[in-house]
Design an enzyme around this catalytic site. Structure first.
Site, short mmCIF file in Angstrom:
data_model
loop_
_atom_site.label_atom_id
_atom_site.label_comp_id
_atom_site.label_asym_id
_atom_site.label_seq_id
_atom_site.Cartn_x
_atom_site.Cartn_y
_atom_site.Cartn_z
N ASP A 1 43.13 44.72 34.44
CA ASP A 1 43.34 43.86 35.59
C ASP A 1 42.21 42.82 35.60
O ASP A 1 41.03 43.18 35.65
CB ASP A 1 43.29 44.72 36.87
CG ASP A 1 44.20 44.20 37.96
OD1 ASP A 1 44.17 42.98 38.20
OD2 ASP A 1 44.91 45.01 38.58
N ASP B 1 45.01 39.05 38.66
CA ASP B 1 45.03 39.12 40.12
C ASP B 1 45.05 37.72 40.74
O ASP B 1 44.26 36.85 40.35
CB ASP B 1 43.74 39.85 40.55
CG ASP B 1 43.77 40.29 41.99
OD1 ASP B 1 44.63 41.12 42.34
OD2 ASP B 1 42.93 39.81 42.78
N GLU C 1 49.67 37.47 38.83
CA GLU C 1 50.12 37.76 40.19
C GLU C 1 50.14 36.44 40.96
O GLU C 1 49.08 35.82 41.14
CB GLU C 1 49.17 38.76 40.85
CG GLU C 1 49.75 39.28 42.16
CD GLU C 1 48.69 39.75 43.15
OE1 GLU C 1 49.02 40.58 44.01
OE2 GLU C 1 47.54 39.29 43.07
N HIS D 1 50.62 48.86 43.94
CA HIS D 1 49.58 49.47 44.78
C HIS D 1 49.40 48.75 46.11
O HIS D 1 48.59 49.19 46.94
CB HIS D 1 48.26 49.47 44.01
CG HIS D 1 47.76 48.08 43.75
ND1 HIS D 1 48.42 47.20 42.90
CD2 HIS D 1 46.71 47.39 44.24
CE1 HIS D 1 47.78 46.04 42.90
NE2 HIS D 1 46.74 46.13 43.70
N ASP D 2 50.06 47.63 46.33
CA ASP D 2 49.96 46.89 47.60
C ASP D 2 51.20 47.07 48.46
O ASP D 2 51.24 46.54 49.58
CB ASP D 2 49.80 45.39 47.34
CG ASP D 2 48.48 45.02 46.66
OD1 ASP D 2 47.50 45.76 46.83
OD2 ASP D 2 48.47 44.00 45.95
O1 ISL Z 1 48.98 43.06 49.58
C1 ISL Z 1 49.29 42.03 50.09
C2 ISL Z 1 49.93 42.03 51.36
O2 ISL Z 1 50.01 43.32 51.77
C3 ISL Z 1 49.07 40.76 49.42
O3 ISL Z 1 48.86 39.71 50.30
C4 ISL Z 1 47.93 40.89 48.47
O4 ISL Z 1 46.73 40.85 49.15
C5 ISL Z 1 48.00 39.76 47.49
O5 ISL Z 1 49.20 39.95 46.80
C6 ISL Z 1 46.85 39.80 46.51
O6 ISL Z 1 46.71 41.08 45.95
C7 ISL Z 1 45.76 41.28 44.96
O7 ISL Z 1 44.50 40.78 45.28
C8 ISL Z 1 43.81 41.39 46.37
C9 ISL Z 1 43.82 42.90 46.28
O8 ISL Z 1 43.42 43.44 47.51
C10 ISL Z 1 45.19 43.45 45.94
O9 ISL Z 1 45.13 44.84 45.78
C11 ISL Z 1 45.63 42.75 44.69
O10 ISL Z 1 46.84 43.24 44.18
C12 ISL Z 1 42.41 40.87 46.32
O11 ISL Z 1 41.88 41.06 45.04
#
Ligand code: ISL
Ligand code: CA
Length: 567
Positions: A104, A205, A262, A337-338
């Site tokens: 990642d 990310d 992402e 995971h989100d």
């Molecule tokens: O998870 C979200 C909403 O619930 C998204 O807005 C998410 O924060 C966004 O997709 C970005 O996610 C990524 O970057 C974040 C991290 O917290 C997430 O786990 C990651 O997948 C910051 O690094």
């Protein structure tokens, strides 16, 4: 032997990716936190499932404000996860099984404990100052009123210099300044460090946030707050494609690796700029249109949890299938995971948990693109409903809890209902390996409580039961790999407005395949195209099926039917 003139097919078009959230996958030393040696222990399980690539959420040194998405040293392993020697062994063991490993890349921001930021903050004249985004306020106020993804302002005032630094996420995640060529070179060097070890790719990310509008214009007001939505000024910003093409030219093009960016807030047309075959940027992106449906327009965003309809989901997924066909490549996912657990959100997590988890597998894996399976999805793991906010660990959830309570006056029950439906910790409870103590995840105290349903839903039971969700995933993966039409064929959505049936046809010069998914807890009837009536059932999540034009469907049934070849 290679066929002369056969088109070159990049390996990632045939790959199935399995996402591991290391903190919650397998603990090996009893400290309650998953780790790299735990992953090594489970590689044979993943091999049996039939996946090809493992994507690890961040494993780098981090103070864990956001569970590793806040990195303080890009070249060191998080001490809780193990050592560099453990990593090297993991990579060897992955490769020894013919699997690949993807890491990642979190380079929109670092941790505020990264030495670059420590120096940047301590001394405005240091050469690290410009590694981050510092601005003066306006009349004692921050430069803009943009809202952070984790609630509150994106600007944090540093008392020493009186200036503000930008953080799109938590205040412990300051944004890097990609305008600075030295920052870009540092990132490129770091990427080579891991690629030279033999890593097979990157998930990137929030990669479409790197380029901010240089003037930092004010955003659109957000109802009920004094904050604004700054996303139009940092999503897909002015220099983003230049930065990614440079990264490709300098680094990625020198390795045979896969990349997935992402990219929240991209449409199919915009995504073709990131993953178009001729663009020299990324192989594919993660869009969010199906998982954020309606959230944008809802008063409190995802916490309002607006209702979903099947036609809306179909419209979005079909627009990606047809929009990218022949131009770029899709990534396919329900879970990560989100996100809350897909079976709870899009399926039925009680009576029809098994059927609906299998249905979600079938309709996802027969679309065009690279599928991503999130740990536990192959078991049909469900959302969790902890009774008190004290059990939750996720910074997004904890900050949202305070905001919804203090600024919007929501009561506990209302907030918890939203967290149960949409909170990120739904995906982060430990993996269920067995029905034994702590589901076999740890011999200590898990860092986050388990979902209490692990005695029923766990890998050991699932592997032993030929009718489990797990076996359906394994069979569907194998079936998909045997049918080139799934990789290459066109996609046609049928009956877009049908309220409970998701059906589509995949077709190439030789083969036509019909996929029918019944998103309903009652039996139903669905009229299929006549060419499939005497077809061959390739996959079915119920034991038998009489084919007929008026197809009788059971609750959450999913079928794949191949048309007979016309002679
Ligand atoms: O998870 C979200 C909403 O619930 C998204 O807005 C998410 O924060 C966004 O997709 C970005 O996610 C990524 O970057 C974040 C991290 O917290 C997430 O786990 C990651 O997948 C910051 O690094
Ligand atoms: Ca551990």
């Amino acid at each position: 032997m290679t066929t002369p003139n056969a088109p070159h097919i990049p390996w990632w078009k045939d790959a199935i990716v399995y996402q591991i959230y290391p903190r919650s996958f397998q603990d090996s030393n009893g400290d309650g936190i998953g780790d790299l040696r735990g992953i090594i222990r489970r590689l044979d399980y993943l091999k049996r499932l039939g996946v090809d690539v493992l994507w690890l959420s961040p494993i780098f040194a981090s103070p864990n404000d956001d569970n590793g998405y806040d990195i303080s040293d890009y070249r060191a392993i998080m001490s809780e996860f193990g050592t560099m020697a453990d990593f090297d062994e993991l990579l060897r063991e992955v490769h020894a099984r013919g699997l690949k490993l993807m890491l990642d890349l979190v380079v929109n921001h670092t941790s505020d404990e990264h030495p670059w930021f420590v120096e940047s903050r301590a001394d405005p004249r240091s050469d690290k100052r410009d590694y981050y985004i510092w601005r003066k306020g306006r009349n004692g106020q921050p430069p803009t009123r943009w809202q952070s993804y984790f609630s509150g302002s994106v600007w944090e005032k540093d008392e020493r210099s009186g200036e503000y630094y930008l953080h799109l996420f938590s205040r412990k995640q300051p944004d890097l300044n990609w305008e600075n060529p030295r920052v870009r070179r540092e990132v490129h060097d770091m990427m080579r460090f891991w690629l030279d070890k033999g890593v097979d790719g990157w998930r990137m990310d929030t990669i479409n946030m790197l380029s901010k509008h240089p003037d930092f214009p004010e955003g659109r007001p957000l109802p009920g707050t004094n904050l604004t939505d700054g996303q139009p000024h940092f999503l897909n910003g002015p220099r983003i494609h230049e930065f990614l093409q440079e990264m490709h030219r300098e680094v990625l093009s020198h390795y045979d690796v896969m990349t997935v960016g992402e990219t929240p807030g991209v449409s199919p047309a915009e995504s073709a700029l990131y993953c178009g075959f001729e663009r020299g940027e990324l192989n594919m992106v993660f869009h969010f249109e199906h998982v954020f449906l309606g959230d944008d327009a809802a008063e409190r965003g995802k916490w309002s949890n607006p209702p979903l309809t099947l036609p809306a989901i179909k419209r979005v997924l079909a627009s990606w299938q047809t929009g990218l066909h022949g131009r770029g490549w899709n990534s396919l996912y329900w879970d990560n995971h989100d996100q809350p657990r897909a079976v709870s959100r899009f399926g039925h997590d009680r009576e029809y948990r098994v059927e609906s988890a299998k249905l979600l597998c079938t309709v996802l894996l027969f679309m065009q693109g690279t599928p991503y399976i999130y740990q536990g999805q192959e078991l049909g793991m469900t959302n969790v409903s902890f009774e008190s906010i004290d059990h939750y660990k996720d910074i997004e959830t904890l900050n949202a809890y305070k905001m919804l309570r203090d600024e919007h006056g929501w009561d506990d029950a209302r907030i918890l209902a939203s967290v149960h439906a949409r909170g990120r910790d739904n995906a982060r409870t430990p993996m269920h390996w067995s029905g034994g103590a702590n589901a076999g995840f740890t011999e200590g105290t898990p860092w986050i409580a388990l979902n209490p349903n692990y005695p029923d839903i766990n890998a050991e039971a699932a592997e032993a039961d030929p009718n489990s969700v797990w076996h359906h995933y394994r069979d569907t993966i194998a079936l998909r790999k045997s049918l080139p039409v799934v990789r290459d064929g066109t996609f046609t959505l049928l009956d877009a407005e049908h309220p409970t049936v998701f059906s589509y046809v995949r077709q190439d010069a030789h083969t036509r395949v019909l996929v029918v998914g019944h998103f309903c807890d009652r039996p139903g009837v669905y009229r299929i195209p006549s060419e499939f009536v005497d077809g061959e059932v390739l996959s079915n999540n119920y034991p038998t099926q009489e084919l007929a034009q008026e197809l009788q469907l059971r609750p959450y049934q999913a079928l794949v039917i191949r048309a007979r070849r016309k002679s």
